[in-house]
Design an enzyme around this catalytic site. Structure first.
Site, PDB file in Angstrom:
ATOM      1  N   LYS A  29       0.555  -1.167   0.679  1.00 44.53           N
ATOM      2  CA  LYS A  29       0.077   0.372   0.198  1.00 44.53           C
ATOM      3  C   LYS A  29       0.590   1.553   0.772  1.00 44.53           C
ATOM      4  O   LYS A  29       1.670   0.858   0.417  1.00 44.53           O
ATOM      5  CB  LYS A  29      -0.507  -0.338   1.477  1.00 44.53           C
ATOM      6  CG  LYS A  29      -1.802   1.112   1.390  1.00 44.53           C
ATOM      7  CD  LYS A  29      -2.818   0.778   2.411  1.00 44.53           C
ATOM      8  CE  LYS A  29      -3.519   2.543   2.672  1.00 44.53           C
ATOM      9  NZ  LYS A  29      -5.120   2.065   3.757  1.00 44.53           N
ATOM     10  N   SER A  81      -9.771   2.912   2.759  1.00 41.85           N
ATOM     11  CA  SER A  81      -9.244   2.837   1.856  1.00 41.85           C
ATOM     12  C   SER A  81      -7.747   1.954   1.058  1.00 41.85           C
ATOM     13  O   SER A  81      -7.300   2.719   0.509  1.00 41.85           O
ATOM     14  CB  SER A  81      -7.249   3.799   2.989  1.00 41.85           C
ATOM     15  OG  SER A  81      -7.019   3.512   3.286  1.00 41.85           O
ATOM     16  N   SER A 133     -10.136  -0.109   7.258  1.00 35.90           N
ATOM     17  CA  SER A 133      -9.550   0.050   5.470  1.00 35.90           C
ATOM     18  C   SER A 133      -9.233  -1.338   5.100  1.00 35.90           C
ATOM     19  O   SER A 133      -8.655  -1.344   4.151  1.00 35.90           O
ATOM     20  CB  SER A 133      -8.923   1.620   6.203  1.00 35.90           C
ATOM     21  OG  SER A 133      -9.129   2.489   6.257  1.00 35.90           O
TER      22      SER A 133
END
Length: 261
Positions: A78, A153, A177
Site C-alpha cells: 500500500k 482506503s 480500511s
C-alpha cells in the site's frame, strides 16, 4: 502454468523445489499488471526494475542454498508505507513526487525475508475514505464488477490481490480500511491487535488507531506474511514488547466451543 492460481504457500513450496524461479514468478505478475491493471487502476507505481533485481537475488540464494524464509515471493505494498528511493504518495497530489529517504519497518522486515516488491498500490488520499474514489491518481475499480467500488482506503491492495495481479498485499486499517475492502473484494483481511505491527514509516492518519496488516486470498497466506511483519520495534513507542506468536501452527485447530465477541 497459471502461477497466479497457486496460493502464496504453494508458490513458496514451488520456489523451494525449483518448479519455477522467482524471476519467472515475478515476470508472470508483472505481465498480468501490464495486461489488466489499466481498467482497475490498483497500482500507483509498478517497480519492475527493482522487482526483477530482487527476484534475481532470490534465485541466486536458492541456487546457493542460502535462501531466506519468504525468498522470491512477490508482494504489493500500500502506498502509505515508506519505501526508500521509491515514490511514496499516500494517494495525494502533495506527495506525488515524494521519494522516501528511508523505508518503513513493515517493508524492511519483508525485504529482509526476501520478498519481491511488485509496486505500490492506490488508496484513498491519506487513507481518508472508504471507497477508494478520493485518490489523486484516480478511483480504483472492483475486479468483480468495474462499475462497483473496491472499498477503501486499502482499495488498491484489495483489488490487485482479488484480480490476481499480486498474491498478497500490505494494507492499513484505522476504521475499517483493511476489513471493508477485503469484504467487498472477496478476500481475507486482518487488522491485527494494536501494537502488533510497527507503524514506523507508515504515514499517519490517526496514530491511536492506525494499524498495518494484510489482504490475502486465504487465512494461511495472511498468517504467513503477518508473522513476518509482526514483532517489537524500538522505533515505534506504541509497539508491543511481547514474544511473537506462531500464527501458523494453530491454523487447523478446531474452533468448536470457542466464543468470539
Amino acid at each position: 502454468m497459471d502461477l497466479h492460481k497457486l496460493s502464496l504457500t504453494k508458490q513458496l513450496a514451488g520456489l523451494k523445489k525449483g518448479d519455477f524461479s522467482s524471476i519467472e514468478l515475478t515476470n508472470h505478475y508483472l505481465n498480468r499488471i501490464s495486461n489488466f491493471d489499466e481498467k482497475l487502476n490498483s497500482f500507483i507505481t509498478v517497480t519492475q526494475e527493482k522487482a526483477l533485481s530482487q527476484a534475481q537475488a532470490a534465485d541466486e540464494r536458492y541456487k546457493n542454498k542460502s535462501n531466506l524464509t519468504l525468498d522470491g515471493l512477490p508482494i504489493a505494498h500500500k502506498d502509505i508505507f515508506c519505501t526508500k528511493g521509491v515514490l511514496t504518495t499516500c494517494g495525494s497530489k502533495m506527495l506525488s513526487n515524494f521519494e522516501a529517504p528511508y523505508s518503513s519497518t513493515v517493508y524492511d522486515r519483508l525485504d529482509k525475508e526476501g520478498m519481491v516488491m511488485l509496486g505500490k498500490t492506490n488508496m484513498d488520499e491519506f487513507a481518508m475514505g472508504s471507497s477508494n474514489e478520493t485518490s489523486y491518481f484516480g478511483p480504483v475499480k472492483n475486479p468483480w464488477n468495474i462499475e462497483y467500488v473496491p472499498g477503501g482506503s486499502s482499495g488498491g491492495s484489495a483489488a490487485c490481490v482479488s484480480a490476481e495481479l499480486s498474491p498478497i498485499a500490505t494494507a492499513t486499517d484505522t476504521g475499517g480500511s483493511i476489513r471493508q475492502p477485503a469484504s467487498l473484494c472477496g478476500l481475507t483481511g486482518i487488522k491485527p491487535t494494536y501494537g502488533r505491527v510497527s507503524r514506523y514509516g507508515m504515514i499517519a492518519f490517526a496514530s491511536s488507531l492506525d494499524q498495518g496488516g494484510v489482504v490475502a486470498r486465504s487465512a494461511e497466506d495472511a498468517a504467513l506474511i503477518l508473522q513476518a511483519m509482526s514483532g517489537h520495534d524500538p522505533k515505534d513507542s506504541t509497539s508491543l514488547d511481547l514474544d511473537k506468536p506462531d500464527l501458523i501452527k494453530d491454523l487447523d485447530s478446531p474452533i468448536k466451543g470457542m466464543k468470539i465477541g
